[in-house]
Design an enzyme around this catalytic site. Structure first.
Site, short mmCIF file in Angstrom:
data_model
loop_
_atom_site.label_atom_id
_atom_site.label_comp_id
_atom_site.label_asym_id
_atom_site.label_seq_id
_atom_site.Cartn_x
_atom_site.Cartn_y
_atom_site.Cartn_z
N TYR A 135 0.82 -1.22 0.00
CA TYR A 135 0.00 0.00 0.00
C TYR A 135 0.85 1.27 0.00
O TYR A 135 0.34 2.36 -0.27
CB TYR A 135 -0.96 0.04 1.19
CG TYR A 135 -1.93 -1.12 1.29
CD1 TYR A 135 -2.10 -2.00 0.23
CD2 TYR A 135 -2.68 -1.33 2.43
CE1 TYR A 135 -2.98 -3.07 0.32
CE2 TYR A 135 -3.56 -2.40 2.53
CZ TYR A 135 -3.70 -3.27 1.47
OH TYR A 135 -4.57 -4.33 1.58
N HIS B 212 0.66 -11.84 1.87
CA HIS B 212 -0.40 -11.13 1.13
C HIS B 212 -1.12 -12.02 0.10
O HIS B 212 -2.34 -12.01 0.01
CB HIS B 212 0.21 -9.89 0.44
CG HIS B 212 -0.77 -8.81 0.17
ND1 HIS B 212 -0.46 -7.48 0.26
CD2 HIS B 212 -2.08 -8.85 -0.17
CE1 HIS B 212 -1.54 -6.76 -0.03
NE2 HIS B 212 -2.53 -7.57 -0.29
N1 NDP Z 1 -5.57 -8.93 1.56
C1 NDP Z 1 -5.88 -8.39 0.40
O1 NDP Z 1 -5.49 -8.88 -0.67
C2 NDP Z 1 -6.69 -7.16 0.37
C3 NDP Z 1 -6.92 -6.46 1.53
N2 NDP Z 1 -7.69 -5.32 1.51
C4 NDP Z 1 -7.91 -4.63 2.80
O2 NDP Z 1 -9.32 -4.52 3.03
C5 NDP Z 1 -9.68 -3.15 3.21
C6 NDP Z 1 -11.07 -2.87 2.74
O3 NDP Z 1 -11.24 -3.22 1.39
P1 NDP Z 1 -11.46 -2.16 0.21
O4 NDP Z 1 -10.90 -2.73 -1.00
O5 NDP Z 1 -10.94 -0.87 0.64
O6 NDP Z 1 -13.03 -2.15 0.02
P2 NDP Z 1 -14.32 -1.78 0.94
O7 NDP Z 1 -15.31 -2.84 0.68
O8 NDP Z 1 -13.90 -1.49 2.32
O9 NDP Z 1 -14.89 -0.50 0.25
C7 NDP Z 1 -14.22 0.73 0.23
C8 NDP Z 1 -14.98 1.63 -0.74
O10 NDP Z 1 -16.32 1.81 -0.27
C9 NDP Z 1 -16.56 3.20 -0.04
N3 NDP Z 1 -17.31 3.29 1.23
C10 NDP Z 1 -16.87 2.96 2.47
N4 NDP Z 1 -17.84 3.14 3.39
C11 NDP Z 1 -18.92 3.63 2.72
C12 NDP Z 1 -20.20 4.02 3.12
N5 NDP Z 1 -20.60 3.95 4.39
N6 NDP Z 1 -21.07 4.49 2.17
C13 NDP Z 1 -20.69 4.56 0.88
N7 NDP Z 1 -19.46 4.18 0.43
C14 NDP Z 1 -18.58 3.72 1.35
C15 NDP Z 1 -15.20 3.85 0.07
O11 NDP Z 1 -15.26 5.17 -0.42
P3 NDP Z 1 -14.59 6.41 0.36
O12 NDP Z 1 -13.22 5.99 0.80
O13 NDP Z 1 -14.59 7.48 -0.68
O14 NDP Z 1 -15.50 6.72 1.52
C16 NDP Z 1 -14.36 2.98 -0.87
O15 NDP Z 1 -14.54 3.39 -2.21
C17 NDP Z 1 -8.58 -2.41 2.45
O16 NDP Z 1 -8.52 -1.05 2.79
C18 NDP Z 1 -7.37 -3.21 2.80
O17 NDP Z 1 -6.92 -2.84 4.09
C19 NDP Z 1 -8.25 -4.88 0.35
C20 NDP Z 1 -8.02 -5.52 -0.83
C21 NDP Z 1 -7.23 -6.72 -0.92
O1 LIG Z 2 -5.40 -4.17 -1.51
C1 LIG Z 2 -4.80 -5.25 -1.50
O2 LIG Z 2 -4.41 -5.77 -0.45
C2 LIG Z 2 -4.53 -5.93 -2.77
O3 LIG Z 2 -4.00 -7.01 -2.81
C3 LIG Z 2 -4.95 -5.21 -4.00
O4 LIG Z 2 -3.99 -5.37 -4.96
C4 LIG Z 2 -6.25 -5.73 -4.51
O5 LIG Z 2 -6.18 -7.07 -4.81
C5 LIG Z 2 -6.72 -4.99 -5.70
O6 LIG Z 2 -7.78 -4.49 -5.63
C6 LIG Z 2 -5.95 -4.82 -6.92
O7 LIG Z 2 -6.78 -4.15 -7.85
#
Ligand code: NDP
Ligand SMILES: O=C(O)C(=O)[C@@H](O)[C@H](O)C(=O)CO
Length: 283
Positions: free
Chosen positions: A54, A112
């Site tokens: 990140y 990851h």
């Molecule tokens: N292990 C892995 O491979 C991965 C881990 N992750 C982790 O998981 C976390 C969460 O996943 P993420 O991909 O961010 O997706 P989320 O499902 O948490 O969604 C985030 C999105 O939803 C919007 N949002 C959040 N709350 C609201 C609400 N109450 N109303 C309307 N829109 C909302 C945010 O917009 P805004 O910010 O503009 O409010 C953002 O665009 C990541 O931040 C990361 O830490 C994510 C992806 C992969």
């Molecule tokens: O956010 C994470 O932890 C990821 O692994 C991202 O790469 C995620 O998989 C993703 O959304 C890539 O488009």
């Protein structure tokens, strides 16, 4: 009535982890980072989920310092990137992450993504990092059954958490059951489906019924499923809204309605690395 701060899960290694956390993927503006973490902390979030990938571990470290609270008052997860897998690279990269985070240890260290080649060496590094106190718990992310079964053939200790994409379009019930049977907590990433599933009529109906937002209905569903979940938002009002899910219940019928939304559809990219791995080590 409980609050976000009252709900902790006990991991298989005895450590406690907040059930609801705060994800910081794509929270990249350093000028508002500290303020965002402060808002989340003030609203009761105690788990912060970052990753080497990140590029914001140093921002999180700065934000944690400025909270000016005891180390025991927050729970930090970071994840080792694919490019840092392998025994020595994993060890060195975690030491680098700790420097950026300005911490002596993280609470939870995750692989990851599962990758071929350095699969066991990376895990051996994780076991040693835990023995050396640089992390309290070790876990994985994006591991399916095949990866966990394969890991079990050589691991001295098994992951206590498996962080997976999980939301109403991808409910992952068989995987969650498998993890439960193996004492692994499933932690949902993209728990809100990145905001793209709010228009589902089943969610809209429940939102109306309870006077809650679609995001709150979805997070309550995760909570009642016993998962850990880590929604991200860059907006203070949404951060608060997402934590405000502890004053209402969904009935069994509502839960069935939520479960019926599942389409086994991913919002994020296909985990190619997972599929490559499966071809090499089929079930
Ligand atoms: N292990 C892995 O491979 C991965 C881990 N992750 C982790 O998981 C976390 C969460 O996943 P993420 O991909 O961010 O997706 P989320 O499902 O948490 O969604 C985030 C999105 O939803 C919007 N949002 C959040 N709350 C609201 C609400 N109450 N109303 C309307 N829109 C909302 C945010 O917009 P805004 O910010 O503009 O409010 C953002 O665009 C990541 O931040 C990361 O830490 C994510 C992806 C992969
Ligand atoms: O956010 C994470 O932890 C990821 O692994 C991202 O790469 C995620 O998989 C993703 O959304 C890539 O488009």
């Amino acid at each position: 009535m409980t609050t976000i701060q009252d709900n902790w899960l006990t991991l298989a290694d005895g450590q406690k982890m907040p059930q609801q956390g705060f994800g910081v993927y794509k929270l990249t503006d350093p000028t508002v980072f500290t303020q965002t973490i402060q808002s989340a902390y003030d609203d009761g979030y105690r788990l912060f989920d970052t990753a080497q990938m990140y590029g914001n571990e140093a921002d999180l470290g700065k934000a944690l310092k400025s909270l000016n609270v005891d180390r025991d008052d927050y729970f930090i997860t970071t994840k080792v990137a694919e490019s840092n897998q392998g025994y020595q690279k994993a060890i060195d990269s975690v030491k680098e992450s700790l420097k950026k985070l300005q911490l002596d240890y993280v609470n939870l260290l995750l692989v990851h993504w599962p990758i071929n080649g350095s699969f066991f060496e990376t895990w051996r590094a994780f076991e040693d990092l835990k023995k050396d106190g640089l992390t309290k718990s070790i876990g994985v992310s994006n591991y399916g059954m095949v990866h966990l079964q394969y890991l079990a053939t050589q691991a001295s200790e098994m992951p206590v958490v498996d962080q997976l994409e999980c939301h109403p379009w991808l409910s992952e019930k068989p995987m969650i059951d498998f993890n439960k049977q193996h004492h692994i907590v499933t932690q949902a990433w993209a728990p809100l489906g990145r905001g793209r599933i709010f228009e589902e009529s089943a969610i809209q109906e429940l939102a109306q019924k309870y006077g809650k937002t679609p995001a709150q209905i979805i997070l309550r569903w995760h909570f009642l499923n016993g998962l850990s979940f880590i929604p991200k938002s860059a907006h203070a009002s949404r951060i608060k809204e997402n934590a405000d899910i502890y004053d209402f219940a969904l009935t069994d019928q509502d839960m069935v309605q939520m479960d019926s939304i599942n389409k086994n559809v991913r919002i994020s990219q296909e985990p190619e690395l997972v599929y490559e791995f499966n071809q090499q080590y089929p079930h």
